[in-house]
Design an enzyme around this catalytic site. Sequence first.
Site, PDB file in Angstrom:
ATOM      1  CB  CYS A  64      13.097   8.251   8.884  1.00 43.23           C
ATOM      2  SG  CYS A  64      14.139   7.124   7.989  1.00 43.23           S
ATOM      3  N   GLY A  84       6.380   4.964   8.514  1.00 41.35           N
ATOM      4  CA  GLY A  84       5.598   6.198   8.478  1.00 41.35           C
ATOM      5  C   GLY A  84       5.705   6.918   9.803  1.00 41.35           C
ATOM      6  CB  THR A 134       0.461   6.423  10.914  1.00 48.32           C
ATOM      7  OG1 THR A 134       0.424   7.796  10.552  1.00 48.32           O
ATOM      8  CG2 THR A 134      -0.478   5.638  10.026  1.00 48.32           C
ATOM      9  N   GLY A 135       1.838   4.812  13.312  1.00 49.78           N
ATOM     10  CA  GLY A 135       2.383   3.553  13.835  1.00 49.78           C
ATOM     11  C   GLY A 135       1.585   3.047  15.035  1.00 49.78           C
ATOM     12  CD  GLU A 140      12.569   0.441  10.460  1.00 51.41           C
ATOM     13  OE1 GLU A 140      12.930   1.383  11.186  1.00 51.41           O
ATOM     14  OE2 GLU A 140      13.247  -0.591  10.316  1.00 51.41           O
ATOM     15  CE  LYS A 160      -1.935   3.019   2.081  1.00 53.33           C
ATOM     16  NZ  LYS A 160      -1.888   4.341   1.423  1.00 53.33           N
TER      17      LYS A 160
END
Length: 488
Positions: A279, A223, A227-228, A245, A170
């Site tokens: 990141c 992300g 959201t994690g 991650e 996705k």
Amino acid sequence: MKMFIQGQPADAQGADTIRVANPATGEIVDSVPKGGREDAKRAIDAASDAFKVWSEKPALERSRTLLKISETVRANVEDLGRTLTLEQGKPLGEAKSEINSFANTCEYYAGLIGRERGAQTPFSTGEGFFIVTKRPLGVVGAILPWNFPVSLMGWKVAPGLAAGDTFVVKPASTTPITDIKVASLMVKAGLPPGAVNVVTGPGGVVGEELLDNPKIAKIAFTGETGTGKRIMEGSSKSIKRLTLELGGSDPMIVCDDADLALAVEGAAWGRFRNCGQSCTSVKRLFLFDSIADEFIRAFVEKVKTIRVGNGLDASTHMGPVHTAEQRGKVEKMVEDAENRGAKDIVKGGRPTDKALQQGTFYAPAVLGGVDYDAMMAKEECFGPALPIFRVKDLEEALERANDTPYGLGSSVWTKDVEKAYHAAERIQAGTTWVNSPPIARAEVPFGGFKQSGFGRELGIEGLDHYYETKSIQFLEYGKGKKWAFPIN
Ligand code: NAD
């Protein structure tokens, strides 16, 4: 462009589409279907069927396929790199290097499988022995961000395919096109149809189906930390395996004995590559007081040479921020720091150049005297703005560096190996680079401490996260005690 399911371009059930815009010009690059849950289910079923075929292939065959994928992707680097620049905004050189890094990751894992050695271990009680084997997990849902859409897909699919797993990918809704092209090349290179599928659509719909669907064994997510947290919660329903991650707020510490010219280059590379949207970008720069003025003088000269522009223009060093929303977040953080008394060392902001007005550009900003309570000190600053902090010594730098919920990357710059070792041992982060900007390498495990996530990608550890560990115990016939129930 259509989605990619069962080795074929695929429409969504619904007619809605998502338009993909070029961040440098605002022009529409292409559109993709706005997939829904039914489309995700179709892809999961395809991956589930392909798993039966792919997981049974001998390791040597999986290894050869990965090598062929690597070769095919490399042969298409020009087209893929250009597509990536158009949808993501990064300069073409960076985009091509990202495509090549996908190929490198495939090569690395092709080389790891089929070459393992194991052992059998006797029981401590002497009645037999056990062996430990690895079994593929099944279907993996790979949920990707927009900052490195291709290399981060590689970090997941290369070890997963090596292990025998299959995938539903996705991509982020703003960067789906290059991932679809890569998936289609993978099947051209010999991957069975259905082993890698790409479903486009909102995270809250397609992503949530991946979390809900019991046929998905693992979620590999990159992300934001927020959201994690949702991914962790959603995956709990069927106890899915997880690698997360997440975000980072990486410190870079420059000691008084550092090679300052090298550190200046490292800070520029570390903060402004990918327009500061990595990141592991350098997000907080700590300078020893005694070298701060000299460092800043040289750094300002360096930053002033950075040419902001369209990533397709060969003279561009730094492309646009990926979206207007993202640029807004950076602007808010800079304004917040200024309101708390920070001084502009290099004044950033929207460039006035006429040619750049349709894009979401933001010129590099460097700020001094930033309050430790400012947003850019406390949260992840995902764009080309860098706060500089002065510290008296390494102990103060380490204390400040660790004062964050994040723990992804970090770097220390010194010629003193003892100092480097001391700092690396104490910084609470998954990686510490010594005298180097943040460069991920296929053979080095990568991941976070604290709220930067858990699990590791890349390296041998990365492969392990795509297996279940299976123990098989053997009792030697006639040895050991006689089994009888009830137990006395
Ligand atoms: P994001 O969290 O907004 O989105 C990532 C993906 O999650 C997207 O595909 C999105 O559609 C999907 N998603 C959103 N809601 C979902 C839900 N409810 N269920 C399932 N999926 C959902 O992140 P982003 O803005 O695309 O990426 C930037 C972030 O990624 C930064 O925080 C950055 O630090 C982080 N990042 C981390 C690493 C690492 O390796 N640690 C690498 C790159 C980027």
